[in-house]
Design a protein around this motif. Structure first.
Motif, PDB file in Angstrom:
ATOM      1  N   LYS A 115       0.984  -1.294   0.194  1.00  0.00           N
ATOM      2  CA  LYS A 115       0.051   0.100   0.087  1.00  0.00           C
ATOM      3  C   LYS A 115       0.936   1.358  -0.038  1.00  0.00           C
ATOM      4  CE  LYS A 115      -3.922   2.359   1.967  1.00  0.00           C
ATOM      5  NZ  LYS A 115      -4.191   3.253   0.608  1.00  0.00           N
ATOM      6  N   GLN A 116       2.089   1.355   0.952  1.00  0.00           N
ATOM      7  CA  GLN A 116       2.644   2.496   0.883  1.00  0.00           C
ATOM      8  C   GLN A 116       3.473   2.706  -0.631  1.00  0.00           C
ATOM      9  OE1 GLN A 116       5.355   1.486   4.395  1.00  0.00           O
ATOM     10  NE2 GLN A 116       3.872   2.272   5.610  1.00  0.00           N
ATOM     11  N   MET A 117       3.978   1.697  -1.100  1.00  0.00           N
ATOM     12  CA  MET A 117       4.687   1.678  -2.396  1.00  0.00           C
ATOM     13  C   MET A 117       3.906   1.974  -3.383  1.00  0.00           C
ATOM     14  SD  MET A 117       7.158   1.497  -4.377  1.00  0.00           S
ATOM     15  CE  MET A 117       8.590   0.755  -3.528  1.00  0.00           C
ATOM     16  N   TYR A 118       2.300   1.646  -3.485  1.00  0.00           N
ATOM     17  CA  TYR A 118       1.414   2.199  -4.502  1.00  0.00           C
ATOM     18  C   TYR A 118       1.019   3.712  -4.400  1.00  0.00           C
ATOM     19  CZ  TYR A 118      -3.143   2.748  -6.549  1.00  0.00           C
ATOM     20  OH  TYR A 118      -4.057   3.498  -7.455  1.00  0.00           O
ATOM     21  N   ASP A 119       0.954   4.208  -2.908  1.00  0.00           N
ATOM     22  CA  ASP A 119       0.609   5.420  -2.574  1.00  0.00           C
ATOM     23  C   ASP A 119       1.742   6.512  -2.962  1.00  0.00           C
ATOM     24  OD1 ASP A 119      -1.853   4.658  -1.444  1.00  0.00           O
ATOM     25  OD2 ASP A 119      -1.003   5.049   0.539  1.00  0.00           O
ATOM     26  N   PHE A 120       3.194   5.951  -2.746  1.00  0.00           N
ATOM     27  CA  PHE A 120       4.308   6.617  -3.374  1.00  0.00           C
ATOM     28  C   PHE A 120       4.256   6.822  -4.774  1.00  0.00           C
ATOM     29  CE2 PHE A 120       8.721   6.404  -4.713  1.00  0.00           C
ATOM     30  CZ  PHE A 120       9.105   7.651  -4.306  1.00  0.00           C
ATOM     31  N   LEU A 123       1.719   9.325  -6.003  1.00  0.00           N
ATOM     32  CA  LEU A 123       2.108  10.788  -5.666  1.00  0.00           C
ATOM     33  C   LEU A 123       3.090  11.048  -6.584  1.00  0.00           C
ATOM     34  CD1 LEU A 123       2.229  12.945  -3.488  1.00  0.00           C
ATOM     35  CD2 LEU A 123       4.402  11.858  -2.660  1.00  0.00           C
ATOM     36  N   VAL A 124       4.219  10.270  -6.753  1.00  0.00           N
ATOM     37  CA  VAL A 124       5.340  10.573  -7.830  1.00  0.00           C
ATOM     38  C   VAL A 124       4.732  11.034  -9.172  1.00  0.00           C
ATOM     39  CG1 VAL A 124       7.399   9.695  -9.078  1.00  0.00           C
ATOM     40  CG2 VAL A 124       7.203   9.561  -6.795  1.00  0.00           C
ATOM     41  N   ILE A 125       3.794  10.105  -9.874  1.00  0.00           N
ATOM     42  CA  ILE A 125       3.304  10.573 -10.869  1.00  0.00           C
ATOM     43  C   ILE A 125       2.424  11.496 -11.044  1.00  0.00           C
ATOM     44  CG2 ILE A 125       1.726   9.442 -12.659  1.00  0.00           C
ATOM     45  CD1 ILE A 125       4.294   8.013 -12.640  1.00  0.00           C
ATOM     46  N   LYS A 134       5.027  18.201 -21.098  1.00  0.00           N
ATOM     47  CA  LYS A 134       5.105  17.228 -21.793  1.00  0.00           C
ATOM     48  C   LYS A 134       6.152  16.347 -22.244  1.00  0.00           C
ATOM     49  CE  LYS A 134       2.607  15.241 -26.018  1.00  0.00           C
ATOM     50  NZ  LYS A 134       1.895  15.570 -27.184  1.00  0.00           N
ATOM     51  N   ASP A 135       7.064  17.182 -22.744  1.00  0.00           N
ATOM     52  CA  ASP A 135       8.757  16.508 -23.168  1.00  0.00           C
ATOM     53  C   ASP A 135       9.298  16.108 -21.782  1.00  0.00           C
ATOM     54  OD1 ASP A 135       8.406  17.211 -25.891  1.00  0.00           O
ATOM     55  OD2 ASP A 135       9.276  19.282 -25.819  1.00  0.00           O
ATOM     56  N   GLY A 136       9.087  16.650 -20.670  1.00  0.00           N
ATOM     57  CA  GLY A 136       9.933  16.149 -19.421  1.00  0.00           C
ATOM     58  C   GLY A 136       9.189  15.053 -18.994  1.00  0.00           C
ATOM     59  N   ARG A 137       7.835  14.861 -19.195  1.00  0.00           N
ATOM     60  CA  ARG A 137       7.149  13.640 -18.805  1.00  0.00           C
ATOM     61  C   ARG A 137       7.632  12.555 -19.726  1.00  0.00           C
ATOM     62  NH1 ARG A 137       2.472  17.082 -18.097  1.00  0.00           N
ATOM     63  NH2 ARG A 137       1.809  16.454 -20.270  1.00  0.00           N
ATOM     64  N   LEU A 138       7.740  12.633 -21.006  1.00  0.00           N
ATOM     65  CA  LEU A 138       8.089  11.687 -21.662  1.00  0.00           C
ATOM     66  C   LEU A 138       9.473  11.270 -21.609  1.00  0.00           C
ATOM     67  CD1 LEU A 138       7.457   9.982 -24.196  1.00  0.00           C
ATOM     68  CD2 LEU A 138       8.288  11.839 -25.817  1.00  0.00           C
ATOM     69  N   ASN A 148      13.928  -0.364 -16.360  1.00  0.00           N
ATOM     70  CA  ASN A 148      12.844  -1.540 -16.375  1.00  0.00           C
ATOM     71  C   ASN A 148      11.942  -1.421 -15.320  1.00  0.00           C
ATOM     72  OD1 ASN A 148      12.302  -3.965 -17.540  1.00  0.00           O
ATOM     73  ND2 ASN A 148      13.629  -5.219 -16.171  1.00  0.00           N
ATOM     74  N   ILE A 149      11.637  -0.292 -15.312  1.00  0.00           N
ATOM     75  CA  ILE A 149      10.249   0.156 -14.220  1.00  0.00           C
ATOM     76  C   ILE A 149       9.151   0.576 -15.308  1.00  0.00           C
ATOM     77  CG2 ILE A 149       9.480   1.595 -12.344  1.00  0.00           C
ATOM     78  CD1 ILE A 149      12.376   1.917 -11.653  1.00  0.00           C
ATOM     79  N   ALA A 150       8.055  -0.160 -15.355  1.00  0.00           N
ATOM     80  CA  ALA A 150       6.717   0.142 -16.145  1.00  0.00           C
ATOM     81  C   ALA A 150       5.986   1.265 -15.586  1.00  0.00           C
ATOM     82  CB  ALA A 150       5.951  -1.024 -16.484  1.00  0.00           C
ATOM     83  N   VAL A 151       5.599   2.241 -16.572  1.00  0.00           N
ATOM     84  CA  VAL A 151       4.830   3.458 -15.860  1.00  0.00           C
ATOM     85  C   VAL A 151       3.829   3.533 -17.118  1.00  0.00           C
ATOM     86  CG1 VAL A 151       4.460   5.747 -15.264  1.00  0.00           C
ATOM     87  CG2 VAL A 151       6.322   4.409 -14.524  1.00  0.00           C
ATOM     88  N   ASP A 152       2.626   3.369 -17.016  1.00  0.00           N
ATOM     89  CA  ASP A 152       1.628   3.984 -17.838  1.00  0.00           C
ATOM     90  C   ASP A 152       1.093   5.298 -17.873  1.00  0.00           C
ATOM     91  OD1 ASP A 152       1.342   1.219 -18.580  1.00  0.00           O
ATOM     92  OD2 ASP A 152      -0.098   0.742 -16.942  1.00  0.00           O
TER      93      ASP A 152
END
Length: 152
Positions: A115-120, A123-125, A134-138, A148-152
């Motif tokens: 749960k803490q990892m999900y909340d973190f 928050l980061v996203i 937009k360029d910074g996010r990309l 090797n960390i997946a983010v949608d």
């Protein structure tokens, strides 16, 4: 001891109602309540731990709640066994009590960590979307993919 009862019930579903069952009636009633699963449509089916559409945080909350319910059920079982005259049942329960509590608490710790990892991550996203263009996010997402960390 409970494992032996479970195995006996697999081979003979009527084991706990059979007059030849070696357990006292009070204990048989308690065991029947513990092992009987509700039929579809009966009360209790809505108490599933995980439901479709839950986020990871909601699933962690559900798991934490289920562990707390298991600990409470174990405490009620202890109260019922303490009321029993069978010393063997008391000893068997006490023998397994510490190991079960240790497992329940370990599961609760793991669920809290999830749960803490999900909340973190959430928050980061969220901050990333508010602060970066937009360029910074990309660029950030590309760096996460490279790590090797997946983010949608």
């Amino acid at each position: 001891m409970l494992e032996a009862v479970r195995q006996q019930l697999e081979s003979d579903p009527g084991y706990l109602v059979d007059p030849a069952c070696p357990y006292p009636e009070q204990l048989r009633d308690l065991l029947r309540r513990l092992v009987t699963r509700p039929e579809p449509g009966e009360p209790g089916m809505e108490d599933l731990i995980f439901r479709a559409g839950q986020t990871e945080g909601e699933q962690a909350d559900s798991l934490i709640e289920e562990v707390q319910n298991a600990i409470n059920s174990m405490k009620r079982l202890q109260r019922d066994i303490d009321a029993s005259d069978d010393v063997g049942d008391r000893l068997a329960f006490l023998k397994n009590y510490g190991a079960l509590m240790d497992r329940f608490l370990s599961l609760k710790e793991k669920a809290n960590g999830i749960k803490q990892m999900y909340d973190f991550q959430r928050l980061v996203i969220g901050v990333m979307e508010q602060v970066l263009d937009k360029d910074g996010r990309l660029d950030f997402k590309e760096r996460l993919k490279a790590a090797n960390i997946a983010v949608d």
